[in-house]
Scaffold this motif. Structure first.
Motif, PDB file in Angstrom:
ATOM      1  N   THR A   1     -40.040 -16.238  27.052  1.00 11.26           N
ATOM      2  CA  THR A   1     -41.069 -15.222  26.791  1.00 11.26           C
ATOM      3  C   THR A   1     -40.456 -13.830  26.787  1.00 11.26           C
ATOM      4  N   VAL A   2     -39.637 -13.538  27.782  1.00 10.30           N
ATOM      5  CA  VAL A   2     -39.046 -12.202  27.850  1.00 10.30           C
ATOM      6  C   VAL A   2     -38.037 -12.000  26.721  1.00 10.30           C
ATOM      7  N   ILE A   3     -37.355 -13.059  26.292  1.00 19.21           N
ATOM      8  CA  ILE A   3     -36.445 -12.937  25.154  1.00 19.21           C
ATOM      9  C   ILE A   3     -37.234 -12.600  23.892  1.00 19.21           C
ATOM     10  N   ARG A   4     -38.405 -13.206  23.722  1.00 23.98           N
ATOM     11  CA  ARG A   4     -39.248 -12.840  22.576  1.00 23.98           C
ATOM     12  C   ARG A   4     -39.676 -11.380  22.661  1.00 23.98           C
ATOM     13  N   LEU A   5     -39.977 -10.926  23.864  1.00 20.39           N
ATOM     14  CA  LEU A   5     -40.406  -9.537  24.041  1.00 20.39           C
ATOM     15  C   LEU A   5     -39.304  -8.545  23.686  1.00 20.39           C
ATOM     16  N   THR A   6     -38.048  -8.935  23.863  1.00 21.54           N
ATOM     17  CA  THR A   6     -36.956  -8.001  23.602  1.00 21.54           C
ATOM     18  C   THR A   6     -36.879  -7.592  22.138  1.00 21.54           C
ATOM     19  N   HIS A   7     -37.467  -8.373  21.257  1.00 15.84           N
ATOM     20  CA  HIS A   7     -37.400  -8.050  19.830  1.00 15.84           C
ATOM     21  C   HIS A   7     -38.307  -6.880  19.465  1.00 15.84           C
ATOM     22  N   ASP A   8     -39.343  -6.651  20.265  1.00 14.42           N
ATOM     23  CA  ASP A   8     -40.286  -5.566  19.972  1.00 14.42           C
ATOM     24  C   ASP A   8     -40.241  -4.443  21.001  1.00 14.42           C
ATOM     25  N   GLU A   9     -39.506  -4.647  22.081  1.00 18.06           N
ATOM     26  CA  GLU A   9     -39.449  -3.659  23.156  1.00 18.06           C
ATOM     27  C   GLU A   9     -38.000  -3.208  23.337  1.00 18.06           C
ATOM     28  N   PRO A  10     -37.630  -2.041  22.784  1.00 19.55           N
ATOM     29  CA  PRO A  10     -36.232  -1.595  22.842  1.00 19.55           C
ATOM     30  C   PRO A  10     -35.663  -1.509  24.258  1.00 19.55           C
ATOM     31  N   ALA A  11     -36.472  -1.076  25.224  1.00 16.48           N
ATOM     32  CA  ALA A  11     -35.965  -0.944  26.591  1.00 16.48           C
ATOM     33  C   ALA A  11     -35.621  -2.313  27.178  1.00 16.48           C
ATOM     34  N   LEU A  12     -36.423  -3.318  26.862  1.00 19.33           N
ATOM     35  CA  LEU A  12     -36.120  -4.672  27.342  1.00 19.33           C
ATOM     36  C   LEU A  12     -34.892  -5.220  26.616  1.00 19.33           C
ATOM     37  N   ARG A  13     -34.781  -4.902  25.355  1.00 19.20           N
ATOM     38  CA  ARG A  13     -33.622  -5.379  24.594  1.00 19.20           C
ATOM     39  C   ARG A  13     -32.326  -4.789  25.140  1.00 19.20           C
ATOM     40  N   ALA A  14     -32.373  -3.551  25.569  1.00 24.46           N
ATOM     41  CA  ALA A  14     -31.191  -2.916  26.144  1.00 24.46           C
ATOM     42  C   ALA A  14     -30.722  -3.669  27.392  1.00 24.46           C
ATOM     43  N   VAL A  15     -31.679  -4.054  28.239  1.00 23.89           N
ATOM     44  CA  VAL A  15     -31.343  -4.829  29.442  1.00 23.89           C
ATOM     45  C   VAL A  15     -30.701  -6.157  29.045  1.00 23.89           C
ATOM     46  N   TYR A  16     -31.286  -6.805  28.055  1.00 25.05           N
ATOM     47  CA  TYR A  16     -30.808  -8.109  27.581  1.00 25.05           C
ATOM     48  C   TYR A  16     -29.379  -8.016  27.056  1.00 25.05           C
ATOM     49  N   LEU A  17     -29.108  -7.019  26.231  1.00 31.96           N
ATOM     50  CA  LEU A  17     -27.782  -6.891  25.619  1.00 31.96           C
ATOM     51  C   LEU A  17     -26.710  -6.546  26.648  1.00 31.96           C
ATOM     52  N   VAL A  18     -27.059  -5.749  27.643  1.00 33.11           N
ATOM     53  CA  VAL A  18     -26.106  -5.432  28.704  1.00 33.11           C
ATOM     54  C   VAL A  18     -25.727  -6.694  29.473  1.00 33.11           C
ATOM     55  N   LEU A  19     -26.710  -7.534  29.776  1.00 28.72           N
ATOM     56  CA  LEU A  19     -26.429  -8.775  30.498  1.00 28.72           C
ATOM     57  C   LEU A  19     -25.557  -9.704  29.661  1.00 28.72           C
ATOM     58  N   ARG A  20     -25.830  -9.762  28.375  1.00 30.98           N
ATOM     59  CA  ARG A  20     -25.012 -10.598  27.490  1.00 30.98           C
ATOM     60  C   ARG A  20     -23.563 -10.111  27.471  1.00 30.98           C
ATOM     61  N   GLU A  21     -23.392  -8.814  27.453  1.00 28.70           N
ATOM     62  CA  GLU A  21     -22.039  -8.262  27.430  1.00 28.70           C
ATOM     63  C   GLU A  21     -21.293  -8.586  28.725  1.00 28.70           C
ATOM     64  N   ARG A  22     -21.994  -8.485  29.840  1.00 32.42           N
ATOM     65  CA  ARG A  22     -21.356  -8.810  31.126  1.00 32.42           C
ATOM     66  C   ARG A  22     -20.942 -10.276  31.183  1.00 32.42           C
ATOM     67  N   ALA A  23     -21.708 -11.144  30.529  1.00 38.97           N
ATOM     68  CA  ALA A  23     -21.427 -12.576  30.585  1.00 38.97           C
ATOM     69  C   ALA A  23     -20.116 -12.921  29.908  1.00 38.97           C
ATOM     70  N   GLU A  24     -19.667 -12.101  28.990  1.00 35.48           N
ATOM     71  CA  GLU A  24     -18.434 -12.405  28.257  1.00 35.48           C
ATOM     72  C   GLU A  24     -17.238 -12.542  29.186  1.00 35.48           C
TER      73      GLU A  24
END
Length: 217
Positions: free
Chosen positions: A124-147
């Motif tokens: 649900t929150v991943i779907r929300l990231t597509h329309d909510e830039p602030a949530l998407r920013a959190v998501y992308l930062v976490l993805r980058e850390r996972a690398e």
């Protein structure tokens, strides 16, 4: 003048709340995250306040802001579950076993195989990231850390002679594949919930794509 010794008796009990353990803190952060996602999904991020999230989670606003710098960052614990689930499976990749085979048998988008509610909340929150830039920013930062975690596993598989740049590029590709596959799963189950068939298709897609990344390691 005589010295007088005063018996203070037993020490007074310590006042205030007992210290919160790391496990309790993480559990409380996750619970707040669940409520935040539910409210964001129902009302939108802009229309949801920190006060509403705190009230729904049964904590004070002071506690909320101690755990999270912004209301949008409340989604981090749930999003972290998605990354952590893959990282855990990757670390458990047995020697001599193809990554494709291992993922098909062991991977789920939430760490706990019984946490279907959390799996749905993560998507649900991943779907929300597509329309909510602030949530998407959190998501992308976490993805980058996972690398970094992916680099560690792949470097171990490749051995000491591996080109560090090649390993990092493979890890970045792996992270991108995971993101695309998880985004696709989130869209596919919207309104229907996470079903065993949807999870099977997700594992197949993810395993097939990542087999190309891990080939040769």
């Amino acid at each position: 003048m005589e010295d007088v010794t005063v018996d203070s008796g037993p020490m007074a009990p310590r006042r205030g709340r007992p210290p919160v353990s790391d496990r309790q803190r993480q559990r409380q952060r996750l619970e707040i995250s669940r409520h935040a996602v539910r409210l964001f999904a129902a009302h939108g991020v802009a229309a949801t306040s920190g006060e509403q999230i705190a009230r729904a989670a049964g904590v004070s606003e002071r506690t909320l802001w101690r755990y999270f710098p912004t209301k949008e960052s409340c989604v981090e614990p749930l999003l972290t579950q998605s990354v952590a689930a893959f990282r855990t499976v990757l670390h458990a990749w047995p020697p001599g076993v193809d990554l494709t085979e291992h993922l098909r048998a062991a991977y789920r988008p939430a760490p706990d195989a019984s946490a279907d509610g959390d799996a749905e909340a993560v998507l649900t929150v991943i779907r929300l990231t597509h329309d909510e830039p602030a949530l998407r920013a959190v998501y992308l930062v976490l993805r980058e850390r996972a690398e970094d975690a992916f680099v560690e596993v792949l470097a171990g598989r490749a051995g000491g002679e591996a080109d560090p740049l090649d390993v990092r590029m493979r890890a970045a590709t792996m992270s991108a594949v995971l993101k695309v596959a998880t985004d696709d799963l989130a869209r596919a189950v919207a309104g229907e919930g996470v079903t065993p068939e949807a999870l099977r298709r997700h594992r197949e897609q993810l395993a097939d794509a990542l087999s190309l990344v891990s080939r040769g390691l």
